[in-house]
Design an enzyme around this catalytic site. Structure first.
Site, short mmCIF file in Angstrom:
data_model
loop_
_atom_site.label_atom_id
_atom_site.label_comp_id
_atom_site.label_asym_id
_atom_site.label_seq_id
_atom_site.Cartn_x
_atom_site.Cartn_y
_atom_site.Cartn_z
N ASP A 240 0.87 -1.18 0.00
CA ASP A 240 0.00 0.00 0.00
C ASP A 240 0.91 1.23 0.00
OD1 ASP A 240 -1.80 -2.09 0.55
OD2 ASP A 240 -3.10 -0.79 1.73
N LYS B 69 -6.72 3.69 -3.48
CA LYS B 69 -7.15 3.68 -2.08
C LYS B 69 -7.39 5.11 -1.61
CE LYS B 69 -5.23 2.24 2.43
NZ LYS B 69 -4.12 1.49 3.07
N LYS C 211 -9.98 0.41 -2.72
CA LYS C 211 -9.96 0.15 -1.29
C LYS C 211 -10.38 1.41 -0.56
CE LYS C 211 -6.86 -1.12 2.55
NZ LYS C 211 -5.53 -1.68 2.91
#
EC number: 4.1.2.4
Length: 215
Positions: free
Chosen positions: A89, A151, A181
């Site tokens: 991430d 995300k 996400k």
């Protein structure tokens, strides 16, 4: 909908201890979460705790500001994969995005993706600091760079996920294979369900146990 399979069970606080990470992993095993999400130092510990399970390990890189030099992000991502991470991430360079240095931002994302190969790359935008146009640009840069997910947030900014941002991001990447996400401020069943119904593929939250045990 099997809610637990959407959750990246997350602990990224600066004061998280070894015992806290072990507890995170134990909770992930108990509730069969999709993944745990930890800072890079704790990847090897999570790997040892989750051995012989199918729970994935996501590691944050360039966290939480995104202002680390690109070579450091690439090295951190490489080491995380070596230590057992399945997913990265990555916080994009927010300041450079806002400065209009889009090519540099894209190349940084691309360099990390190249380093980790077939492993999943999620690009964190930190939407609370971005205009809608900057969010759209971040979507396109992530697409161009070969990211697997986009995300919403780190959870450490001034705001987290919003339904409006999910709709914006989905519309911008419509027709592509990139996934979304939602993270930041998702602490209850109602909110998590709302985001899943909006079409997110993963939920990042430190409240996974509370969410899946709610009635």
């Amino acid at each position: 909908m099997v809610l637990n399979t959407f959750i990246d069970h997350t602990l990224l606080k600066a004061n998280a201890t070894v015992d806290h990470i072990k507890q995170l992993c134990a909770e992930a095993k108990e509730h069969h979460f999709y993944a745990v999400c930890v800072n890079s130092y704790y990847v090897a510990l999570a790997e040892s705790e989750l051995m012989k399970t199918d729970i994935k390990i996501a590691a944050v890189v360039g966290f939480p500001l995104g202002a680390t030099i690109a070579k450091a992000k690439v090295y951190e991502a490489k080491q995380c994969i070596k230590d057992g991470a399945h997913e990265i991430d990555l916080v994009l360079n927010i300041g450079l995005l806002k400065s209009g240095y889009h090519k540099i931002v894209e190349e940084e994302i691309k360099a990390v993706k190249k380093e980790i190969g077939e492993h999943i790359l999620k690009v964190i935008f930190e939407n609370c600091y971005l205009t809608d146009e900057e969010k759209r640009i971040a979507c396109q840069l992530s697409l161009n760079a070969g990211a697997d997910f986009i995300k919403t947030s780190t959870g450490f900014g001034t705001g987290g996920a919003t339904p409006e941002d999910i709709v914006l991001m989905k519309n911008e990447v419509h027709g592509s294979t990139i996934k979304i996400k939602a993270s930041g401020g998702i602490r209850d069943l109602k909110t998590a369900t709302q985001y899943i119904e909006l079409g997110v593929d993963r939920i990042g939250t430190s409240a996974g146990v509370t969410i899946v045990t709610s009635k």
